[in-house]
Enzyme design. Sequence first.
Site, PDB file in Angstrom:
ATOM      1  N   LEU A  29      31.191  39.990  28.368  1.00 43.26           N
ATOM      2  CA  LEU A  29      31.127  39.238  27.109  1.00 43.26           C
ATOM      3  C   LEU A  29      32.516  38.778  26.652  1.00 43.26           C
ATOM      4  CD1 LEU A  29      28.489  41.378  25.169  1.00 43.26           C
ATOM      5  CD2 LEU A  29      28.150  39.156  26.288  1.00 43.26           C
ATOM      6  N   TYR A  70      41.800  55.425  28.188  1.00 41.22           N
ATOM      7  CA  TYR A  70      40.955  55.085  27.050  1.00 41.22           C
ATOM      8  C   TYR A  70      41.057  56.122  25.944  1.00 41.22           C
ATOM      9  CZ  TYR A  70      38.607  51.728  30.159  1.00 41.22           C
ATOM     10  OH  TYR A  70      38.309  50.702  31.011  1.00 41.22           O
ATOM     11  N   LYS A  95      30.377  35.485  18.098  1.00 35.64           N
ATOM     12  CA  LYS A  95      30.638  35.956  16.733  1.00 35.64           C
ATOM     13  C   LYS A  95      31.945  35.395  16.193  1.00 35.64           C
ATOM     14  CE  LYS A  95      32.609  40.518  17.975  1.00 35.64           C
ATOM     15  NZ  LYS A  95      32.408  41.977  17.818  1.00 35.64           N
TER      16      LYS A  95
END
Length: 345
Positions: free
Chosen positions: A234, A51, A242
């Site tokens: 999600l 990451y 969205k």
Amino acid sequence: MQTTQLGHFSVSKICLGTMTFGEQNTESEAHSQLDYAIERGINFIDTAEMYPVMPRAATQGATERFIGSWLKKSGQRNKIILATKVAGPSRGFGWIRNGENDLTPDNIRAAVETSLQRLQTDYIDLYQLHWPSRNAPIFGQKSFDPQLERPCAPISDTLQALDELVRAGKIRAIGVSNETSWGVSEFIKEAEIHGLSRIISIQNAYSLVNRSFEQGLDETCFHEKVGLLAYSPLAFGQLTAKYVDNPQAAGRLTLFPPTWSPRYMREAVFSASARYAELARANGMTPTQLALAWCYSRWFVASTIIGATNLAQLKENIDAFQITLSNEVIAGVNAIHAQMCNPGQ
């Protein structure tokens, strides 16, 4: 915040995911998220040597460094369960150990040492294999392809190295990620045969558009006492709706190349997200609340990994834990799933 038992750890049912730290979030924003998570009762933090995402040579390791600087400043190390992951092979990340990322003992030892340095800690609570060394159907590959077989580190060798690190006190427990039923069973079998540390967790994608964990992994993990750490609840933001409301909305699916997350760019995922959003709004919830409340409620989910790029999103994500879905809403979810089964798998 409710907690659950994961191996010998008591972890919060919500885990703070951090892969935006260093790309979409600055160091100060990362520290604010960590402070807020602790304030809300979250004691479980997940990161990875790879990451932030989108993975780049210039930023690799920044997420662990941001967490390390927060640990040093906050003095919270003994209050949290800290999880990180070692990158596996064949993902094109040649800047990590010069591309030497098979899960061999030498690579694992090197990865642990550099993560400890970046995190500014003497030990890692949960050390996870980010993806398998072997050929396996992961990251949107829906079926096993024997034509993709390749040489790889034996699971027994990987486990031996991890067990040595546990005995040395550098890691306290081990887990896998992006694994299959066969993989989990093999890790358990090899640990029992050789008297090595057993895995306590599996970090796999689980969401309304990807319930593939329910196709056998749930049974395997139940019997072997391996807890699911559900990531992407999600679906890279799709289940917030969205992108349904505005296809150009700011987020990973518009900021990063489509090749980074093709499974979440499928037309069927957009369609399913629209259906779930309609169900949520018809029942007085936001699409985010429905998606997370569903994930939080599943009996096999030990902890759900949530990520956010601002504190307002993080607050909504945590607050969704208080929502109990009605039988009618659950029936509605299952009806959509029956018609649109796992488009994000």
